[in-house]
Design an enzyme around this catalytic site. Structure first.
Site, PDB file in Angstrom:
ATOM      1  CD  GLN A 124      -3.008   1.019   2.293  1.00  0.00           C
ATOM      2  OE1 GLN A 124      -2.654   0.550   3.362  1.00  0.00           O
ATOM      3  NE2 GLN A 124      -4.191   1.561   2.116  1.00  0.00           N
ATOM      4  N   GLY A 142       2.668   1.567  11.699  1.00  0.00           N
ATOM      5  CA  GLY A 142       2.306   0.950  12.971  1.00  0.00           C
ATOM      6  C   GLY A 142       1.730  -0.429  12.723  1.00  0.00           C
ATOM      7  N   GLY A 143       0.876  -0.493  11.735  1.00  0.00           N
ATOM      8  CA  GLY A 143       0.283  -1.766  11.353  1.00  0.00           C
ATOM      9  C   GLY A 143      -0.160  -1.712   9.915  1.00  0.00           C
ATOM     10  CG  ASN A 145      -0.336  -6.888   4.489  1.00  0.00           C
ATOM     11  OD1 ASN A 145      -0.744  -6.159   3.578  1.00  0.00           O
ATOM     12  ND2 ASN A 145       0.822  -6.678   5.095  1.00  0.00           N
ATOM     13  CG  HIS A 205      -6.496   0.950  12.685  1.00  0.00           C
ATOM     14  ND1 HIS A 205      -7.197   2.132  12.567  1.00  0.00           N
ATOM     15  CD2 HIS A 205      -5.903   0.761  11.487  1.00  0.00           C
ATOM     16  CE1 HIS A 205      -7.036   2.625  11.349  1.00  0.00           C
ATOM     17  NE2 HIS A 205      -6.243   1.806  10.665  1.00  0.00           N
ATOM     18  CD  GLU A 210      -6.484   3.590   6.852  1.00  0.00           C
ATOM     19  OE1 GLU A 210      -6.769   3.380   8.051  1.00  0.00           O
ATOM     20  OE2 GLU A 210      -5.822   2.784   6.155  1.00  0.00           O
ATOM     21  CG  MET A 244       7.423   6.249   7.445  1.00  0.00           C
ATOM     22  SD  MET A 244       6.894   6.627   5.776  1.00  0.00           S
ATOM     23  CE  MET A 244       5.430   5.639   5.647  1.00  0.00           C
TER      24      MET A 244
END
Ligand code: BES
Ligand code: ZN
Length: 583
Positions: A130, A259-260, A263, A286, A309, A539
């Site tokens: 992604q 963070g996650g 998939n 999440h 999101e 990030m």
């Protein structure tokens, strides 16, 4: 010709890929993957061109029905989209086969040396597709509006394990190599294609969930995420049956840029979640929530990313409410609100990027990434929920999930569905201001709770020990996020002296503190900031710390020096992002 997506060459007049067969061999010496890919179409081709997305791929053969070589053109690379691979597909073709080699610079891949792993003995490879990086590992119609099932095999060194976001089909040793097979029977968009290869071990957490990671942190990971089955049950009670059979977790090397990542069947998680106090499991909630919002119902392209999101943040906080109570959910919503204000401030020159529906032709989706689709999307859904009532809104959500399951949707699809299910609701909340207006409409939902009020009471000043004695890491984070930046040095000194924030073991608290301290020019945190930047590639942590350092005259040079020192340890996506920050 009609493009489906501003970030893909996929064309809706051309054959649609329905399934993939990917046979890949991983070469840790050359940092390349050599692969053979069969693309099967939804129906026999009418004959004509097929445009696929690629980035940096070296195409070695293209084969059609009966083994005939196919003509193709690999067009010059567009800086954002990569190279269009235009293939002449004969009429009647049901599939084509492509042999190719990935580039050592493939944007989806990070190749880690043994020194960059926990065990220090074996190399490691992982993918992050992604938003539009799948094309750097396989030629495909790289748009979320086209789903495909797949089977795959990965040929890897026998001492390593390969895992994929798919069902495991077995492992076979051939000399010093192992062939690991996988199958994905549910159709997925290409950005959810994911794998990792390394020294991996696993431990069962429940009958349908296990955690994978390097052996040295397996126990810590199993402890941190022990409650995953509770998450699954809470989510199913809210959103209906879990459709992906397994929900396994892969705790990544520290350089994992997010963070996650949701998939399917195998969520990827940053090891920075292993705080030892289970305080960061909202990230698991999440990614699990994406199994419904995002993976089941996917936004058609990056312009509607908020459908992924915003809905997932909404679902995450509903799960959290079940597991940890309304007070905790409210604290998370308040942190989100704070981050949204920061995102608005950062986008002051680009108010168009603070709309929920964006126009991204010519814009790299990684560059457009911000908290806006997450937190403004969340607030829009809260506004609809408040106006409709919780019960009616839950029913609407389930109609949404039922209507578009295993499909893709746009903002207009959502708006039309709302108007059909609850006529007049959109007008009631002024939906156009939310969707196509910048910033926030004048009236919006705000979280309220006693614990939140207690944090708000001390906003902007140093709290007393009595005031903080019951604070969880979440309260600390919220308090620090809300501090004025810069704050006076004396405030930083007093905070650190009283609460030893520089020594915080919770990465969320530590990073919120480091950002405040660096933006305030509080030099004693610099060794700790340096240490963190050298050890973690997430990030969300790198960006604000580098920004804070680069934003002050006395630490600007340090920011550049640290980037040069640590750059090679960061994922290509993170390096690209930081170049933008430091420019
Ligand atoms: N799908 C995202 C990560 C992502 C977004 C990767 C865009 C590439 C492009 C994932 O679900 C996510 O949002 N992760 C958050 C978790 C947080 C919101 C709880 C993260 O990484 O911080
Ligand atoms: Zn997400």
């Amino acid at each position: 010709m009609a493009r489906l997506d501003p970030h893909s060459y996929a064309d809706d007049t051309q054959p649609r890929t329905a399934s993939l067969d990917w046979k890949a061999s991983v070469d840790f010496g050359a940092h390349v993957v050599r692969a053979e890919l069969t693309l099967r179409f939804a129906k026999p081709a009418a004959g004509g061109s097929l445009d696929l997305d690629t980035r940096g791929l070296d195409i070695t053969a293209l084969v059609g029905p009966g083994g005939a070589a196919l003509e193709y053109t690999l067009h010059d690379a567009d800086p954002i989209l990569g190279s269009r691979l235009e293939i002449a597909v004969p009429a009647g073709a049901e599939s084509i086969l492509i042999r190719y080699v990935t580039s050592p610079e493939a944007s989806a891949l990070q190749w880690l040396t043994p020194e960059q792993t926990l065990g220090k003995k074996h190399p490691y490879l992982f993918s992050q597709c992604q938003a539009i990086h799948a094309r750097s590992i396989l030629p495909c119609q790289d748009t979320p509006s086209i789903r495909q099932t797949f089977v795959a095999s990965l040929d890897v060194p026998a001492e390593l394990r390969a895992v994929m976001a798919a069902a495991t089909q077995g492992r076979e040793i051939q000399g010093d190599r192992a062939i690991e097979r996988f199958a994905m029977p549910q159709p997925i968009p290409p950005y959810l294609f994911a794998f990792a290869v390394g020294d991996l071990a696993s431990k069962d957490l429940s009958p349908r969930s296990r955690v994978w990671t390097e052996p040295a942190q397996l126990e810590a990971a199993a402890w941190e995420f022990a409650q995953v089955e509770d998450h699954l049950r809470a989510a199913e009670s809210l959103f209906g049956p879990y459709d992906w059979e397994r929900f396994d977790l892969l705790v990544m090397p520290p350089s994992f840029p997010y963070g996650g990542m949701e998939n399917p069947r195998l969520t990827f998680l940053t090891p920075s979640l292993l705080a030892g106090d289970r305080s960061l499991v909202n990230v698991v909630a999440h990614e699990l929530a994406h199994s419904w919002t995002g993976n089941l119902v996917t936004s058609s392209n990056a312009e509607h990313f908020w459908l992924n999101e915003g809905f997932t943040v909404f679902a995450e906080r509903r799960i959290l409410e079940v597991l940890e109570g309304a007070e905790m959910a409210a604290l998370h919503a308040a942190i989100g609100f704070e981050r949204l204000q920061q995102a608005f401030a950062q986008h002051a020159d680009h108010p168009e990027l603070t709309k929920l529906r964006t126009e991204l032709t010519g814009i790299d989706p990684d560059e457009a990434f911000s908290q806006v689709p997450y937190e403004k999307g969340y607030l829009f859904l809260k506004a609809l929920e408040a106006a409709a009532g919780e019960k009616a809104f839950d029913a609407l959500l389930s109609t949404w999930l039922g209507t578009y399951r295993f499909g893709a949707a746009t903002t207009d699809d959502f708006l039309a569905l709302v108007e059909r299910v609850i006529p007049g609701l959109l007008a009631k909340v002024d939906a156009p201001a939310w969707v196509d207006g910048p910033g926030l409409p004048a009236s919006h939902w705000r979280p309220e709770s006693a614990r939140l009020a207690a944090v708000q009471k001390v906003a902007g000043r140093v709290p007393t020990r009595a005031e903080t004695k019951d604070w969880s890491p979440t309260e600390w984070q919220l308090y620090l996020e809300g501090m004025p930046k810069p704050s006076p040095l004396a405030v930083c000194e007093e905070l650190d002296a009283t609460y030893s924030l520089t020594a915080s073991k919770n990465p969320e608290v530590l990073v919120s503190w480091l950002v405040l301290a660096c933006e305030s020019g509080y030099a004693p945190v610099l060794p700790s900031a340096t240490e963190l930047l050298g050890h973690i590639g997430r990030m969300k942590y790198l960006k604000p710390i580098f920004k804070a350092l680069a934003g002050r005259a006395e630490t600007k040079a340090l920011a550049h020096e640290l980037f040069e020192r640590f750059r090679t340890g960061y994922h290509p996506i993170a390096q690209q992002m930081l170049r933008g920050v430091l420019r």
